[in-house]
Enzyme design. Structure first.
Site, mmCIF file in Angstrom:
data_model
loop_
_atom_site.group_PDB
_atom_site.id
_atom_site.type_symbol
_atom_site.label_atom_id
_atom_site.label_comp_id
_atom_site.label_asym_id
_atom_site.label_seq_id
_atom_site.Cartn_x
_atom_site.Cartn_y
_atom_site.Cartn_z
ATOM 1 N N GLY A 273 11.434 7.244 -0.398
ATOM 2 C CA GLY A 273 13.076 7.229 -0.034
ATOM 3 C C GLY A 273 13.945 6.695 -1.281
ATOM 4 O O GLY A 273 14.907 7.071 -1.751
ATOM 5 N N ASP B 187 17.533 2.882 6.757
ATOM 6 C CA ASP B 187 16.148 2.461 6.999
ATOM 7 C C ASP B 187 16.116 1.793 8.544
ATOM 8 O O ASP B 187 17.226 0.868 8.550
ATOM 9 C CB ASP B 187 15.482 1.765 6.174
ATOM 10 C CG ASP B 187 13.724 1.832 6.252
ATOM 11 O OD1 ASP B 187 13.260 2.690 5.468
ATOM 12 O OD2 ASP B 187 13.336 1.371 7.277
ATOM 13 N N SER C 216 8.807 13.929 4.687
ATOM 14 C CA SER C 216 7.916 13.320 5.656
ATOM 15 C C SER C 216 6.870 14.284 6.093
ATOM 16 O O SER C 216 6.797 15.467 6.117
ATOM 17 C CB SER C 216 8.551 12.834 7.102
ATOM 18 O OG SER C 216 9.785 12.203 6.849
ATOM 19 N N HIS D 217 1.628 22.381 2.211
ATOM 20 C CA HIS D 217 1.348 21.016 1.240
ATOM 21 C C HIS D 217 0.157 20.240 1.890
ATOM 22 O O HIS D 217 0.490 19.126 2.391
ATOM 23 C CB HIS D 217 2.750 20.406 1.338
ATOM 24 C CG HIS D 217 3.024 19.280 0.679
ATOM 25 N ND1 HIS D 217 2.580 19.020 -0.649
ATOM 26 C CD2 HIS D 217 3.019 18.036 1.130
ATOM 27 C CE1 HIS D 217 2.449 17.924 -0.992
ATOM 28 N NE2 HIS D 217 2.642 17.062 0.081
ATOM 29 N N GLY E 263 14.965 6.569 5.102
ATOM 30 C CA GLY E 263 13.737 5.982 4.960
ATOM 31 C C GLY E 263 13.919 5.432 3.500
ATOM 32 O O GLY E 263 14.254 6.080 2.417
ATOM 33 N N ARG F 22 -2.727 14.212 5.423
ATOM 34 C CA ARG F 22 -1.459 14.332 5.866
ATOM 35 C C ARG F 22 -1.238 14.547 7.513
ATOM 36 O O ARG F 22 -0.286 14.260 8.027
ATOM 37 C CB ARG F 22 -0.680 15.239 4.950
ATOM 38 C CG ARG F 22 -0.667 15.013 3.523
ATOM 39 C CD ARG F 22 -0.086 16.003 2.896
ATOM 40 N NE ARG F 22 0.185 15.822 1.318
ATOM 41 C CZ ARG F 22 -0.745 16.187 0.299
ATOM 42 N NH1 ARG F 22 -1.778 16.834 0.741
ATOM 43 N NH2 ARG F 22 -0.585 15.831 -0.871
HETATM 44 P P1 NAI Z 1 7.008 4.195 3.545
HETATM 45 O O1 NAI Z 1 6.199 3.443 4.379
HETATM 46 O O2 NAI Z 1 7.143 3.422 2.127
HETATM 47 O O3 NAI Z 1 8.444 4.165 3.992
HETATM 48 C C1 NAI Z 1 8.703 4.979 5.210
HETATM 49 C C2 NAI Z 1 10.008 4.174 5.412
HETATM 50 O O4 NAI Z 1 10.456 5.092 6.536
HETATM 51 C C3 NAI Z 1 9.826 2.903 5.960
HETATM 52 O O5 NAI Z 1 10.720 1.830 5.208
HETATM 53 C C4 NAI Z 1 10.228 2.578 7.487
HETATM 54 O O6 NAI Z 1 10.790 1.546 7.787
HETATM 55 C C5 NAI Z 1 11.213 3.843 7.618
HETATM 56 N N1 NAI Z 1 11.277 4.503 8.947
HETATM 57 C C6 NAI Z 1 10.379 4.363 9.859
HETATM 58 N N2 NAI Z 1 10.941 4.996 11.030
HETATM 59 C C7 NAI Z 1 12.201 5.056 10.753
HETATM 60 C C8 NAI Z 1 13.304 5.619 11.291
HETATM 61 N N3 NAI Z 1 13.164 6.165 12.897
HETATM 62 N N4 NAI Z 1 14.469 5.652 11.025
HETATM 63 C C9 NAI Z 1 14.653 5.308 9.638
HETATM 64 N N5 NAI Z 1 13.533 4.765 8.816
HETATM 65 C C10 NAI Z 1 12.409 5.117 9.263
HETATM 66 O O7 NAI Z 1 6.483 5.651 3.188
HETATM 67 P P2 NAI Z 1 6.587 6.451 1.864
HETATM 68 O O8 NAI Z 1 5.398 6.483 0.742
HETATM 69 O O9 NAI Z 1 7.966 6.332 1.294
HETATM 70 O O10 NAI Z 1 6.447 7.868 2.490
HETATM 71 C C11 NAI Z 1 7.236 8.547 3.482
HETATM 72 C C12 NAI Z 1 7.004 9.900 4.130
HETATM 73 O O11 NAI Z 1 6.704 10.840 2.850
HETATM 74 C C13 NAI Z 1 5.483 9.897 4.574
HETATM 75 O O12 NAI Z 1 5.393 10.606 5.528
HETATM 76 C C14 NAI Z 1 4.595 10.479 3.439
HETATM 77 O O13 NAI Z 1 3.528 10.972 3.787
HETATM 78 C C15 NAI Z 1 5.468 11.612 2.891
HETATM 79 N N6 NAI Z 1 5.309 11.956 1.780
HETATM 80 C C16 NAI Z 1 5.583 13.236 1.508
HETATM 81 C C17 NAI Z 1 5.509 14.042 0.349
HETATM 82 C C18 NAI Z 1 5.899 15.215 0.112
HETATM 83 O O14 NAI Z 1 5.532 15.804 -1.238
HETATM 84 N N7 NAI Z 1 6.298 16.055 1.129
HETATM 85 C C19 NAI Z 1 5.109 13.180 -0.937
HETATM 86 C C20 NAI Z 1 4.620 11.809 -0.666
HETATM 87 C C21 NAI Z 1 4.990 11.143 0.431
#
Ligand code: NAI
Length: 308
Positions: free
Chosen positions: A12, A32, A119, A175, A7, A88
């Site tokens: 990421g 990605d 994620s 979380h 990601g 979430r």
């Molecule tokens: P984003 O939309 O900016 O990035 C997600 C990326 O995953 C995209 O570039 C997309 O193309 C890629 N992706 C989707 N399916 C894929 C696959 N099968 N293989 C490879 N890449 C794939 O989202 P962001 O902001 O980076 O958030 C990512 C995740 O992290 C979300 O689920 C978000 O809710 C979660 N998150 C978790 C936190 C935590 O504390 N655990 C904190 C902030 C976000």
């Protein structure tokens, strides 16, 4: 050392950027599904090396998992982020399929990797990764509590007008906005309980602000946050690859600890080269244990959605 971040979106890429700047590994792979995104961000980051003075080799890949071969640690950030007003938990269906598929691909080339799950909904995605992969439980770590603890310290430092680095504070449980438990009773400022400096109303506000810390940012930015999540992801990786044995709140598989089993939930753990090496038992009082049990019930309900 080799680290892969799956990601290359906001979280990421920020995680990868922090890992590269701090030279936590010799080789870093960013992957990605979106054509060119990981390659582009990897190249952009590589062009900061001469400015920032690091030597980590960064490679980008569009879904070619052979490039991730032999990774010691893999960070999974692929999946949808929240939009304003979303929980979430609403991300579960889509992200479960993504996380499961990514884990299978990763293990094909790095069967011994330690997996850090970011994620959302993270507690359920961590449980899913554990259940679907067959990987030893100590090698599956969910990132959430370390971020929530950093937010807790942020709000405490603002109320106390002190540096967050002089504070000790931890958030355990799920979380989620309603499932996390900021343990204010255990929070200290230079070893003195913060409860000595803050009124009951102030304490309640800090706990409430911490619990909706992510939602507050989502409302402001329009999507979920990335600077603190990326820094938190890199801090976990650092403790593992440098075998620092730091104590962080992480989502791990419980087998009777804190009165729960068959669930992954946030508890204080020691992180080192073997993954999470030990769960530390904070003695919870009646109210805290009740909150932890309630949190476990909510996360368990969500895990059950996966079984349908
Ligand atoms: P984003 O939309 O900016 O990035 C997600 C990326 O995953 C995209 O570039 C997309 O193309 C890629 N992706 C989707 N399916 C894929 C696959 N099968 N293989 C490879 N890449 C794939 O989202 P962001 O902001 O980076 O958030 C990512 C995740 O992290 C979300 O689920 C978000 O809710 C979660 N998150 C978790 C936190 C935590 O504390 N655990 C904190 C902030 C976000």
């Amino acid at each position: 050392m080799k680290v892969t971040v799956v990601g290359a979106g906001a979280v990421g890429a920020t995680t990868a950027d922090n890992i590269a700047r701090r030279e936590l590994c010799e080789e870093l792979v960013l992957l990605d599904i979106k054509e060119g995104l990981a390659e582009g961000k990897a190249l952009d980051m590589t062009q900061t090396a001469a400015l920032l003075g690091f030597d980590t080799k960064i490679t980008g890949s569009t879904s070619d998992y052979s490039k991730t071969k032999g990774s010691d640690v893999v960070v999974i950030t692929s999946g949808l982020p929240r939009k304003p007003g979303m929980t979430r938990e609403e991300l579960i269906g889509t992200n479960a399929n993504i996380v499961k598929g990514v884990t299978q691909n990763i293990l094909q080339y790095s069967p011994d990797a330690i997996i850090v799950v970011i994620s959302n909904p993270m507690d359920t995605m961590t449980y899913l990764t554990l259940q679907s992969s067959g990987v030893a439980k100590n090698k599956i770590i969910g990132m959430g509590g370390i971020l929530d603890s950093a937010r807790f310290k942020c709000y405490l430092s603002m109320a106390l007008n002190c540096s967050p680095n002089d504070l000790n504070a931890i958030v355990i449980g799920g979380h989620g906005d309603t499932t996390m438990i900021p343990l204010i009773r255990y929070a200290t400022w230079n070893s003195v309980p913060v409860t000595e400096f803050l009124s009951a109303e102030q304490q309640q506000k800090i706990v409430a602000d911490t619990m909706v810390g992510g939602a507050t940012l989502t409302k402001l930015i329009g999507t979920s946050a990335w600077y603190a999540p990326g820094a938190a992801g890199a801090a976990l990786v650092e403790s593992i690859v440098r075998d620092e044995k730091k104590l962080f709140s992480c989502c791990v598989s419980l087998d009777g600890e804190y009165g729960q089993k068959d669930i992954c939930l946030g508890v204080p753990v020691v992180l080192g080269k073997n993954g999470w090496e030990k769960i530390v038992d904070y003695k919870l009082n009646g109210d805290e244990q009740a909150a932890f049990n309630k949190s476990a019930d909510a996360v368990r309900n969500m895990n059950d959605v996966l079984k349908m």
